[in-house]
Design an enzyme around this catalytic site. Structure first.
Site, PDB file in Angstrom:
ATOM      1  N   HIS A 103       0.811  -1.215   0.000  1.00  8.34           N
ATOM      2  CA  HIS A 103       0.000   0.000   0.000  1.00  8.34           C
ATOM      3  C   HIS A 103       0.849   1.271   0.000  1.00  8.34           C
ATOM      4  O   HIS A 103       0.339   2.352  -0.310  1.00  8.34           O
ATOM      5  CB  HIS A 103      -0.984  -0.004   1.185  1.00  8.34           C
ATOM      6  CG  HIS A 103      -0.373   0.270   2.522  1.00  8.34           C
ATOM      7  ND1 HIS A 103      -0.081  -0.719   3.428  1.00  8.34           N
ATOM      8  CD2 HIS A 103      -0.008   1.430   3.125  1.00  8.34           C
ATOM      9  CE1 HIS A 103       0.405  -0.189   4.528  1.00  8.34           C
ATOM     10  NE2 HIS A 103       0.477   1.114   4.366  1.00  8.34           N
ATOM     11  N   ASP A 133       0.157  -7.707   1.629  1.00 12.61           N
ATOM     12  CA  ASP A 133       0.538  -6.290   1.607  1.00 12.61           C
ATOM     13  C   ASP A 133       2.058  -6.115   1.589  1.00 12.61           C
ATOM     14  O   ASP A 133       2.601  -5.243   2.268  1.00 12.61           O
ATOM     15  CB  ASP A 133      -0.067  -5.549   2.799  1.00 12.61           C
ATOM     16  CG  ASP A 133      -0.075  -4.034   2.579  1.00 12.61           C
ATOM     17  OD1 ASP A 133       0.167  -3.592   1.439  1.00 12.61           O
ATOM     18  OD2 ASP A 133      -0.299  -3.286   3.559  1.00 12.61           O
ATOM     19  N   SER A 206       4.717   2.427   7.884  1.00  6.02           N
ATOM     20  CA  SER A 206       4.339   1.281   7.058  1.00  6.02           C
ATOM     21  C   SER A 206       5.503   0.825   6.189  1.00  6.02           C
ATOM     22  O   SER A 206       6.118   1.628   5.479  1.00  6.02           O
ATOM     23  CB  SER A 206       3.155   1.642   6.157  1.00  6.02           C
ATOM     24  OG  SER A 206       1.986   1.804   6.901  1.00  6.02           O
TER      25      SER A 206
END
Length: 474
Positions: A103, A133, A206
């Site tokens: 993402h 992911d 992230s």
């Protein structure tokens, strides 16, 4: 002599106390050692401009000229524009492979990597995996890059110290410390195996690494649970043992290649286990076997998979992850519980990605004698042409249609609803209500407390165990 012995015992006691209370005085050495391998990631994406909408005032309005002038002044807003995003990542090889979250780079036209020393390099996307992911990038550097290695996430214990590194909120390189709060968390994905930690993780973290105190990456920081978008001490890192397999496939193929068994499965409940004579509610119940590897190996609906490739199966989630991590084309031994005993099947695994692209249809059963009756809290009927049209099934479909369900019955509590189709009872096909009554009586004579029914709803199969104490005419 006694004084020497006493001194030795005292020394051992102090050493044991020190070991029991051991904790790092500082994480500075680890931060210094591994920070050069942690990177900031900046992406750029072209975003389509806003389209001109309909007039916001009626034609002829005294404000029409004013709003037309306003639209003309802001006409540039409709042109394509550039959008940027920030995230983190880490280098896993000296030749420039970098791991991050999918993402972070999804839809990016340009990906820029900033290293700890301030140097910036453009990155190419090697491959991504939306299910976990994870994304793999590659940069070309003039000299070998400092890198970090994956550890064994299965060895991480609740309470172990961990460090999260990355670029939170775009503020640049940052380190936070905490502990492993929980293991084996699932959020929404089929292959989820998250480590929960209270180490501060925020937006921008992230894709960054979660280190153990040996300096090994045991997770990739992926998500936070927060009512306001900031860290409240509940963060999630995808376990390294999942990430390693994905990264290896992305490096080799540029895509994932997961094993595929070719069955629809559900968890085994206590009453289902009792109905089948299983000692414990473990394993994965096969609710349907469409065309594929399992069908070719002789697997049947109603089988319970208790072992896969030599590993005991606890539930459907564990089986899905294990099958997905197994090499495509490998022939594995699958042990199933069938008719009160175990059988071993040899299955040559297919590839999940290809199977998903083909959208294999569910198998459909065959013909029925018209009859209607109340049984086990349900009004049951054979398949008529009108019912078949209402349910969207073939008129010659075998089984019993659930016309009504008493809301006070066990059937309702177990989730059966009007419109469901019962195709098997006691792991045998049924064509009439009399067949169902026979299966119920056989289960009662065998000392079972429940009977296993195979239900289809909109083509999707599911097993339900109903108590046979309610098996009487109403």
């Amino acid at each position: 002599m006694w004084s020497l012995l006493l001194a030795a015992l005292l020394t051992m006691s102090l050493a044991m106390q020190a070991a029991a209370q051991a904790r790092p005085e500082s994480f500075a050495d680890l931060a210094d050692r591994f920070s050069p391998s942690v990177v900031n990631i900046t992406t750029a994406t072209t975003v389509a401009g806003r389209e001109e909408g309909s007039p916001i005032v009626p034609e002829g309005s005294p404000f029409e000229d004013f709003f037309r002038e306003f639209q003309d002044r802001n006409r540039g807003d409709r042109a394509p524009r550039r959008s940027s995003a920030l995230g983190s990542g880490f280098v896993i090889s000296e030749d420039g492979f970098i791991v991050t979250n999918n993402h972070v780079i999804a839809g990016a036209d340009e990906i820029s990597i900033e290293f700890f020393n301030g140097k910036t390099l453009d990155a190419e996307l090697v491959g991504t995996d939306e299910k976990t992911d994870i994304a793999l990038l590659k940069v070309e550097a003039d000299s070998p890059l400092p890198f970090v290695s994956f550890g064994d996430s299965d060895l991480a214990r609740v309470g172990d110290w961990v460090l999260a590194m990355g670029n939170p909120l775009g503020q640049g390189f940052s380190v936070s410390a905490g502990i492993v709060s929980a293991r084996n968390r699932a959020l929404s994905g089929t292959y989820d195996d998250y480590i929960q930690t209270d180490a501060a993780i925020n937006r921008g973290n992230s894709g960054g690494p979660l280190f153990n105190l040996d300096g090994e990456v045991i997770g990739v920081n992926t998500a936070i649970l927060s009512p306001n978008g900031g860290s409240i001490g509940i963060g999630f890192s995808m376990a390294s043992n999942v990430v390693k397999g994905v990264v290896n496939q992305l490096q080799e193929f540029g895509e994932t290649r997961r094993g595929w068994l070719g069955v629809r499965i559900q968890d085994v409940t206590e009453d289902m286990a009792d109905a089948m004579g299983l000692d414990a509610a473990k394993g994965a119940m096969v609710s349907d076997v469409p065309e594929g590897p399992a069908m070719e190996a002789g697997m049947k609906a109603g089988d319970v998979i208790v072992s896969f490739d030599g590993v005991e199966v606890d539930d459907t989630r564990g089986l899905v992850r294990q099958v997905g991590a197994t090499q495509v084309g490998k022939t594995v031994r699958v042990m199933v519980w069938r008719d009160g005993k175990t059988e071993t099947l040899k299955v040559t695994l297919g590839r999940r990605e290809e199977a998903e692209a083909e959208a294999v249809p569910a198998a459909q059963p065959g013909a029925e004698v018209p009859l209607e009756k109340d049984l086990m809290g349900m009004k049951l009927s054979s398949v008529t042409s009108d019912l078949a049209e209402q349910l969207g099934i073939d008129a010659d479909t075998e089984g019993l249609v659930v016309r009504e369900v008493d809301e006070m019955s066990d059937a309702y509590e177990k989730g059966l609803r009007a419109g469901d189709l019962i195709t098997e009872a006691g792991q045998q096909k049924i064509e009439t209500v009399a067949d169902l009554e026979t299966r119920v009586e056989e289960a009662r004579e065998a000392g079972r407390k429940s009977i296993l029914l195979l239900i289809r709803r909109e083509g999707e199969p599911r097993f339900v165990a109903l108590p046979i104490g309610d098996a009487k005419d109403e």
